[in-house]
Design a protein around this motif. Structure first.
Motif, short mmCIF file in Angstrom:
data_model
loop_
_atom_site.label_atom_id
_atom_site.label_comp_id
_atom_site.label_asym_id
_atom_site.label_seq_id
_atom_site.Cartn_x
_atom_site.Cartn_y
_atom_site.Cartn_z
N GLY A 96 -6.02 -7.78 1.68
CA GLY A 96 -5.26 -6.70 2.30
C GLY A 96 -3.80 -6.60 1.91
N GLY A 97 -3.27 -7.58 1.18
CA GLY A 97 -1.87 -7.50 0.75
C GLY A 97 -0.86 -7.69 1.87
N PRO B 249 -7.85 -2.35 2.84
CA PRO B 249 -8.39 -1.33 1.93
C PRO B 249 -8.87 -1.90 0.60
CG PRO B 249 -6.19 -0.74 2.71
CD PRO B 249 -6.43 -2.17 3.09
N GLU C 50 -10.96 -2.17 9.34
CA GLU C 50 -9.78 -1.28 9.40
C GLU C 50 -8.49 -2.01 9.02
OE1 GLU C 50 -9.62 1.87 9.82
OE2 GLU C 50 -11.27 2.58 11.09
N VAL D 141 -1.62 1.96 -2.64
CA VAL D 141 -2.69 1.12 -2.12
C VAL D 141 -3.90 1.24 -3.03
CG1 VAL D 141 -4.21 0.66 -0.15
CG2 VAL D 141 -1.86 1.43 0.23
N LEU D 142 -4.28 0.15 -3.65
CA LEU D 142 -5.48 0.16 -4.48
C LEU D 142 -6.66 -0.09 -3.55
CD1 LEU D 142 -4.15 -1.88 -7.51
CD2 LEU D 142 -4.31 0.58 -7.25
N GLN D 143 -7.58 0.86 -3.51
CA GLN D 143 -8.63 0.83 -2.49
C GLN D 143 -9.98 0.56 -3.10
OE1 GLN D 143 -8.45 4.05 0.37
NE2 GLN D 143 -10.69 4.11 0.44
N SER D 144 -10.74 -0.29 -2.43
CA SER D 144 -12.10 -0.58 -2.88
C SER D 144 -12.94 0.70 -2.88
CB SER D 144 -12.74 -1.61 -1.95
OG SER D 144 -14.13 -1.71 -2.21
N PRO E 50 -9.20 2.14 5.37
CA PRO E 50 -8.84 1.42 6.59
C PRO E 50 -7.44 1.80 7.05
CG PRO E 50 -9.88 -0.06 5.04
CD PRO E 50 -9.66 1.24 4.31
N ARG F 249 -4.73 -3.87 -12.77
CA ARG F 249 -5.24 -3.84 -11.39
C ARG F 249 -5.84 -2.46 -11.08
NH1 ARG F 249 -3.18 -8.62 -9.53
NH2 ARG F 249 -1.08 -9.13 -10.19
N TYR G 140 -15.41 1.66 0.12
CA TYR G 140 -15.05 2.25 1.42
C TYR G 140 -15.37 3.74 1.45
CZ TYR G 140 -12.55 -1.64 3.55
OH TYR G 140 -12.23 -2.83 4.13
N TYR H 272 -2.64 -1.59 6.12
CA TYR H 272 -2.65 -2.35 4.88
C TYR H 272 -1.35 -3.10 4.78
CZ TYR H 272 -0.27 1.99 3.65
OH TYR H 272 0.56 3.07 3.67
N GLY H 273 -1.32 -4.09 3.91
CA GLY H 273 -0.13 -4.90 3.75
C GLY H 273 0.85 -4.27 2.78
N LEU H 274 2.09 -4.70 2.90
CA LEU H 274 3.13 -4.18 2.01
C LEU H 274 3.60 -5.27 1.05
CD1 LEU H 274 5.12 -1.94 4.48
CD2 LEU H 274 3.50 -1.23 2.71
N LEU I 108 -8.77 -8.49 -12.36
CA LEU I 108 -7.74 -8.91 -11.40
C LEU I 108 -7.20 -10.30 -11.75
CD1 LEU I 108 -9.16 -7.58 -8.00
CD2 LEU I 108 -7.16 -6.75 -9.23
N PRO J 142 3.65 -7.21 -2.74
CA PRO J 142 4.15 -6.64 -3.99
C PRO J 142 3.26 -5.51 -4.53
CG PRO J 142 4.26 -9.02 -4.04
CD PRO J 142 3.53 -8.67 -2.78
N PRO K 77 1.76 -2.87 -7.46
CA PRO K 77 1.37 -3.04 -8.87
C PRO K 77 2.54 -2.66 -9.78
CG PRO K 77 -0.21 -1.67 -7.68
CD PRO K 77 0.97 -1.87 -6.78
N PHE L 233 -9.86 -1.57 -9.97
CA PHE L 233 -10.33 -0.90 -8.76
C PHE L 233 -11.21 0.32 -9.07
CE2 PHE L 233 -7.55 -3.77 -6.66
CZ PHE L 233 -8.07 -3.89 -5.39
#
Lengths: 381, 170
Positions: free
Chosen positions: A125-126, A109, A106, B61-64, B71, B88, B67, B74-76, B105, B78, B80, B92
Motif C-alpha cells: 500500500g505504500g 490499491p 480498502e 497511485v499504481l493500481q493492481s 481502494p 513500475r 481491483y 493509499y500510502g504517500l 518490480l 515515495p 515512481p 502494473f
C-alpha cells in the motif's frame, strides 16, 4: 521530523522528512512513543520484497499518542495513547466484516492479495511506517486501541504484531488438548507461538532453530523442548522419532522466506531470486507433521513461488492454514492475557535504540548479533 | 506485450439455480469449516459494503489490475521516478498472478537504488556507505565474521587478478 530512510538493500539511515498530515477524514496523526524492528522488516532490508522504494520509511509495530484526528474520527481524540495494529483495515469491506482485518480491500490499491500494512513496501500500500517521530494512521476509528492505564508501553508495542501473530499461529493450528506442536523458528514470533500453544491446550511444545541463545530463551519463556537443527541430520526422520513414528499433530512455520539450513534454497531463493526466498522451514513443517495434520504458516513469504513438496501435502491429507494476523480481532483477549500475567511480552525486548542509531540497529538485528531477540526504537527519545 | 484485461471470453452456459439440483446442500455441515474463526460467513456483506470516501490528492497511485474499484486509502510513500518508475508503471500492466509483474518490480527496486545514489550526489551528498550499512556495529559485535567475510572477498579478488595476470603472460 526524523524518520528511518531506506536507501537500498542493507542500507538505511535517518533523514529529515515532513511531518505527515491528515489525508482522509478517517485519518489520525500519531506521535510515536515506541516502535520495533520486526523480523519481517529484515526481508525489506535485504531487498526481497518487490516494490520497496528508495526513500521509504519502514515500521509496522508502533504505538503512540494521537496528535490530530480527521473530521470523521469519533472514537479517538488528541492525547489518547494507542496501540496501532500493523494492518490497516477499513472495518466495512467484505473481508473486514468477517474479521479478516489483515485482508482489507480498502487500504491497498497496489495489490489485492494483502491489505495495507504500515511501512511494508508499496506492495502493501505504500504507507509510511512508524520508525519515525510521527505516523499517519488511516481508518483511525477501526484499528487503534487505547492503551489501558495499567499497561506497560513495552507490552503495548508488542501487541501490535508479535503477540497476535504468534497467538494466531497457534489458533490457526486448531490445537486440541494434548496435541504435540512443533514450531520452526525461535524468533519473537516463534517464541510467542510456543507460549500461545499452551493457552490452546497443547500437550507438548517443541521449538527448532539454529541459534542457541534463542533456544535457551524459548526453553524458559515458552516453556518448550528445544532442538538445534544444526545437530539434526534429517528433520522429518528426527521429528517422527520424537513422536512415535507418526509425526507432530501440528507444525508451525514461524520463519518465512529467509530460512537458513539449505544451500540449495539459499542459492535459488536468496541469491538468484528464482524462488521467493528460502522456504526450508515450510518444507520441514510439511514433512514433519503427521498425516491429516495441520501446518500453520505465519512466516512471511514474497508474492512469487517457492519450492515446497506439494505432493506430500496432498498425499498426507494436510490442512494448510495461513494469514497475516488479524490484530484487531485478537486484541481484547490478548490484553486480558497480559493483565492476568499469562503472557509477558516485554520480556522479549533485549535492545533499545535511539532513532539516530537505526543503521546499527538493523545491522545487529539482521545479523542476529549481540544475542538480540527484539529491538525497540524510541523515536522521540 | 501486456495482456488486455478488458477482453473476456463469452459465458458458454447459463448460471445454475442451486435449488434445482437434486440433493443440493443435504450434506452441508457448518462444523466442517477450517476457516473458523478467521471467517464468519454469516456477517459477509458481499461485494456491496458502504465504501469509505476516497482519499483525495494528486499522488500517482499504481493500481493492481485485479481491483474492480480503487481502494479508498493509499500510502504517500515515495512516488515512481525515472527509469525505475517507468518499470513500475509497466509492471502494473500485469496482474499479481503474472511473474512479469514481480520481476519488473524487483528490477525497478535495483534501478531505484542506483537512482537514489545519483540523487544523493546531485544534491551534493555523498552516501556514507559504512554508516548506512551499520559497519561499526558489525565490527563491534562480530569482528571474527567480518574478518572472515572480507578475507574471503579479498582472497576471491586476489585469485581473479592472479588468474588474469597468468593468462596475459601466457
Amino acid at each position: 521530523m526524523d524518520a528511518m530512510d531506506y536507501r537500498g538493500p542493507n542500507r538505511v539511515r535517518v533523514a529529515r522528512k515532513p511531518v505527515p498530515t491528515i489525508q482522509h477524514p478517517q485519518d489520525a496523526i500519531v506521535r510515536v512513543t515506541r516502535s520495533c524492528i520486526c523480523g519481517s522488516d529484515i526481508h525489506l532490508y535485504h531487498g526481497l520484497v518487490p516494490d520497496t522504494r528508495v526513500g521509504s520509511t519502514f515500521g509496522h509495530e508502533f504505538c503512540g499518542v494521537v496528535e490530530e484526528v480527521g473530521a470523521e474520527v469519533e472514537n479517538l481524540k488528541p492525547g489518547d495513547h494507542v496501540i496501532v495494529p500493523f494492518n490497516i483495515a477499513c472495518g466495512q469491506c467484505h473481508f473486514c466484516q468477517q474479521g479478516l482485518f489483515g485482508n482489507c480491500h480498502e487500504s491497498n490499491p497496489m495489490a489485492t492479495a494483502v491489505g495495507g500494512i504500515f511501512g511494508y513496501s508499496h506492495t502493501a500500500g505504500g504507507h509510511q511506517g512508524g520508525q519515525a517521530q510521527y505516523a499517519r494512521v488511516p481508518y483511525a476509528d477501526v484499528g487503534p486501541v487505547k492503551i489501558p492505564d495499567w499497561m506497560d508501553l513495552d507490552d503495548a508495542v508488542l501487541l501490535t504484531d508479535v503477540v497476535p501473530t504468534g497467538y494466531q499461529a497457534a489458533e490457526m493450528a486448531g490445537i486440541q488438548k494434548g496435541d504435540t506442536v512443533v514450531i520452526f523458528g525461535a524468533g519473537p514470533i516463534g517464541i510467542m507461538a510456543a507460549r500461545s500453544a499452551w493457552l490452546f491446550g497443547a500437550g507438548r511444545v517443541i521449538v527448532v532453530d539454529h541459534l542457541d541463545y534463542r533456544l535457551e530463551f524459548v526453553a524458559r519463556f515458552g516453556p518448550a523442548e528445544v532442538y538445534n537443527f544444526k545437530e539434526i541430520d534429517d528433520m522429518a526422520v528426527f521429528m517422527k522419532r520424537q513422536t512415535d513414528g507418526l509425526g507432530a499433530d501440528v507444525c508451525i512455520d514461524a520463519v518465512g522466506c529467509e530460512a537458513t539450513g539449505s544451500a540449495l534454497h539459499t542459492l535459488l531463493g536468496i541469491h538468484l531470486k528464482l524462488e521467493s526466498g528460502s522456504a526450508l522451514a515450510l518444507h520441514w513443517a510439511i514433512n514433519s507433521v503427521k498425516k491429516g495434520g495441520v501446518v500453520s504458516i505465519v512466516g512471511v513469504y514474497g508474492p512469487t513461488g517457492n519450492m515446497i513438496p506439494v505432493g506430500n501435502i496432498v498425499n498426507k491429507g494436510l490442512t494448510i492454514r495461513a494469514n497475516q494476523a488479524s490484530v484487531k480481532r485478537h486484541l481484547p483477549r490478548l490484553i486480558e492475557h497480559v493483565r492476568e500475567g499469562r503472557i509477558r511480552p516485554r520480556e522479549l525486548i533485549t535492545h533499545r535504540f535511539e532513532l539516530r542509531d537505526i543503521s546499527d540497529a538493523y545491522r545487529i538485528f539482521a545479523g542476529r548479533l549481540d544475542n538480540i531477540i527484539k529491538p525497540v526504537l524510541l523515536p522521540n527519545g | 506485450m501486456a495482456p488486455d484485461h478488458t477482453r473476456l471470453p463469452a459465458r458458454r452456459t447459463g448460471l445454475a439455480d442451486p435449488s434445482s439440483i437434486p440433493g443440493w446442500g443435504v450434506d452441508a455441515e457448518t462444523r466442517n469449516d477450517p476457516t473458523w474463526p478467521m471467517r464468519d460467513r454469516a456477517d459477509s456483506p458481499g461485494a456491496d459494503w458502504p465504501h469509505p470516501v476516497p482519499q483525495q490528492g494528486g499522488a500517482e497511485v499504481l493500481q493492481s489490475v485485479e481491483y474492480k474499484a480503487r481502494p479508498a486509502v493509499y500510502g504517500l510513500g515515495p512516488q515512481p521516478r525515472g527509469l525505475s518508475g517507468a518499470m513500475r508503471r509497466a509492471a502494473f500492466r500485469f496482474s499479481e498472478s503474472n511473474w512479469w509483474h514481480w520481476l519488473l518490480l524487483l528490477g525497478a527496486d535495483r534501478v531505484d537504488m542506483v537512482e537514489g545514489i545519483g540523487s544523493d550526489l546531485a544534491t551534493g551528498r555523498v552516501p556514507n556507505l559504512p554508516a548506512e550499512t551499520g559497519m561499526a556495529a558489525a565490527w563491534k559485535h562480530d569482528a571474527r565474521g567480518q574478518v572472515l567475510k572480507w578475507g574471503a572477498i579479498a582472497a576471491g579478488i586476489a585469485v581473479v587478478v592472479m588468474a588474469r595476470n597468468r593468462r596475459r603472460r601466457a
